[in-house]
Write an enzyme that holds these catalytic residues in place. Structure first.
Site, PDB file in Angstrom:
ATOM      1  N   ASP A  65       0.865  -1.172   0.000  1.00 45.12           N
ATOM      2  CA  ASP A  65       0.000   0.000   0.000  1.00 45.12           C
ATOM      3  C   ASP A  65       0.899   1.218   0.000  1.00 45.12           C
ATOM      4  OD1 ASP A  65      -1.787   2.050   0.340  1.00 45.12           O
ATOM      5  OD2 ASP A  65      -2.830   1.147   2.049  1.00 45.12           O
ATOM      6  N   ASN A 101       4.758   4.684 -11.234  1.00 44.37           N
ATOM      7  CA  ASN A 101       3.643   4.658 -12.177  1.00 44.37           C
ATOM      8  C   ASN A 101       2.283   4.736 -11.500  1.00 44.37           C
ATOM      9  OD1 ASN A 101       2.136   3.704 -14.774  1.00 44.37           O
ATOM     10  ND2 ASN A 101       1.636   2.159 -13.229  1.00 44.37           N
ATOM     11  N   TYR A 146      -6.015  15.852 -10.178  1.00 44.42           N
ATOM     12  CA  TYR A 146      -5.055  14.976 -10.849  1.00 44.42           C
ATOM     13  C   TYR A 146      -4.070  15.792 -11.679  1.00 44.42           C
ATOM     14  CZ  TYR A 146      -3.479  11.427 -14.242  1.00 44.42           C
ATOM     15  OH  TYR A 146      -2.736  10.597 -15.054  1.00 44.42           O
ATOM     16  N   GLY A 147      -4.591  16.750 -12.471  1.00 47.36           N
ATOM     17  CA  GLY A 147      -3.719  17.589 -13.279  1.00 47.36           C
ATOM     18  C   GLY A 147      -2.747  18.378 -12.421  1.00 47.36           C
ATOM     19  N   ALA A 148      -3.233  18.917 -11.303  1.00 44.99           N
ATOM     20  CA  ALA A 148      -2.363  19.671 -10.401  1.00 44.99           C
ATOM     21  C   ALA A 148      -1.279  18.774  -9.825  1.00 44.99           C
ATOM     22  CB  ALA A 148      -3.195  20.288  -9.285  1.00 44.99           C
ATOM     23  N   ALA A 149      -1.648  17.541  -9.460  1.00 42.47           N
ATOM     24  CA  ALA A 149      -0.665  16.611  -8.912  1.00 42.47           C
ATOM     25  C   ALA A 149       0.395  16.247  -9.944  1.00 42.47           C
ATOM     26  CB  ALA A 149      -1.369  15.347  -8.412  1.00 42.47           C
ATOM     27  N   LYS A 150      -0.022  16.028 -11.191  1.00 45.88           N
ATOM     28  CA  LYS A 150       0.941  15.657 -12.226  1.00 45.88           C
ATOM     29  C   LYS A 150       1.853  16.830 -12.580  1.00 45.88           C
ATOM     30  CE  LYS A 150      -0.127  11.334 -12.969  1.00 45.88           C
ATOM     31  NZ  LYS A 150       0.839  10.254 -12.642  1.00 45.88           N
TER      32      LYS A 150
END
Length: 266
Positions: free
Chosen positions: A66, A89, A153-157
């Protein structure tokens, strides 16, 4: 020729027995493709995830983990006899508009896609430093453009790509760090996500190369970045997106050719 005082890293022999590669989220989709490619290149590959794959991947060992449990992550990497490559990944997100959930739920998306790669990389650093290894982050084109419905998600990437660039400077010259900026990929979950075969075909036509990526496309780029051929590449972002996305204004203007005919094109 300048001499920095640091010896150049030894080239990585992709055929060398004993090279150890960890792929987080390596049991399905893109992660499984990356795990298979490293196994085919002769490495010992460990695919980390909370659940085992539905079917075993040839040459790939499953390691239950985890990634949101930092003590467990540190214990996992500390127990490895060696580590040469870490592929971060694991990630993903459901479609969710910002106002459809509270901040805590969006924070969990950021945790999975940004904090868990940081946790794994820090836990792996000592091992990678000893082997002069490398980290490959699996980023997304969502980090470089507006991502309605997946804003967290976009902010994290976006943060992941910046993290990798900073990590590459801090950890040089012993550890190389690079990011794969991945576009749309055709996996077992693609057809339902894009609305079936017709939707998938329509989406594919928006990509300049005329198709979505396959996991093997991304895997080939990952193996390259971890290879001796990429020994002088660090802090880079490699675009794996089939040429990007056709600008929407071209279709709105009805040009068809992809080239505006007159006016200010700035």
């Amino acid at each position: 020729m300048e001499n920095s005082g640091h010896p150049p890293p030894e080239p990585v022999d992709d055929r060398r027995d004993g090279r150890v590669v960890v792929v987080t989220g390596g049991t399905r989709g893109v992660g499984a493709g990356i795990a298979r490619a490293f196994a085919a290149a002769g490495a010992r590959v460990l695919a980390c995830a909370r659940r085992p794959p539905e079917r075993a991947l040839p040459g790939v060992e499953f390691a239950p983990l985890d990634l949101r449990d930092p003590p467990a992550v540190r214990a996992f990497f500390a127990a490895l006899p060696r580590l040469d490559v870490l592929v971060n990944n694991a990630g993903g997100t459901p479609y969710r508009l910002l106002t459809d959930a509270d901040a805590e739920r969006h924070a969990r998306v950021i945790e999975l896609n940004l904090l868990t790669p940081l946790t794994a990389s820090l836990a792996a650093h000592g091992q990678l430093r000893r082997t002069r290894g490398c980290v490959v982050m699996v980023g997304s084109v969502s980090g470089g453009r507006p991502s309605p419905g997946s804003a967290a998600y976009g902010a994290a990437k976006a943060g992941l790509e910046n993290l990798a660039a900073s990590m590459a400077v801090e950890w040089a010259p012993e550890v190389r760090v690079n990011t794969l900026v991945v576009g749309m990929v055709r996996t077992e979950a693609s057809a339902p996500h894009y609305g079936g075969p017709d939707g998938l075909a329509a989406v594919s036509r928006t990509v300049p190369l005329g198709r979505l990526a396959t996991p093997a496309d991304v895997a080939g780029a990952a193996v390259f970045l971890a290879s001796g051929e990429a020994a002088y590449i660090s802090g880079a972002s490699l675009l794996v997106h089939g040429g990007g996305e056709r600008p929407a204004f071209l279709d709105a203007a009805g040009t068809g050719t992809g080239h505006p005919t007159e006016g200010d094109t700035r």
